[in-house]
Design a protein around this motif. Sequence first.
Motif: not given
Length: 270
Positions: A166, A170, A173, A200, A204, A208
């Motif tokens: 993640q 991120i 992103i 964003t 995310w 997730y």
Amino acid sequence: MDTAIIAEKSAIQETAIQETAIQCELLLPHGHGRKIYEFDIADIRLRRRLVQRFYGLLVLQVACTMPCLRVMLEYPPPYPAAMVSFSYLMTLFLYTCFYVWRDWRRRAPYNYLVLLLSTALSSLNRSFYLIYVAKSHWLYAYPIILMAELLALMLYSAQERFRFTQARGIFIIFLVFGMFTLMAYRLDLLFQIVYSMACTFEAWYVLYDTHFMLCGRHGYKIGDAEYVYAAGSIHIDLPRCLWRLLKMMILNKFVEAFRLVRECFKTEVC
């Protein structure tokens, strides 16, 4: 002879263990050990191919926002605040029902119907939000940036050399959004792009929920060919994600306060 047979069996067992599913590791602070989640799809190639496919479907879904925005800019809906509230509540109700009764939407043609419905609802809700924020053609920046972010994530998932955590997702992103922000700053259009930062958070959420789906933490398993089901589930898992966020940020605080007050009636000072 027996010792050689036992040693050979042990070697076979160790090889089998090494070839089991690649696991999703959540590193905890030192002293707490390591928490491990097993993926439902053992082969990383099949797993990432599934991610590429349903991320591609998500890009197409976001693209459907643009004609919806065009219609709303030409024909603004009356009472936008009431329309937004009603649309969000109705969407949460439908998504909750789909989340609770989920097995029927695995099979065709129901999975395609759910995909079309989630596409329509997500495009409508996204357009309502953007129209409520502002009424200009710069609203198209939101879906364009979101599509670029999802495409970057899809391209990153195409490789198998580096882990897809993640944190790295991120970073990708915000890197994509930063490139658009820098371009807007050079063109003196920074203010028109700032409101699009909400994309964003939407990207995310996709990261997730992808982890929760593939690790089975939602309570259902996804096959390596169920990319249509996965693309619909990204939207339908939203009420569960909101409930977890509400519980973490608000409800737990009330529970702690209640326990504190209850202890005041039971504990003695001296």
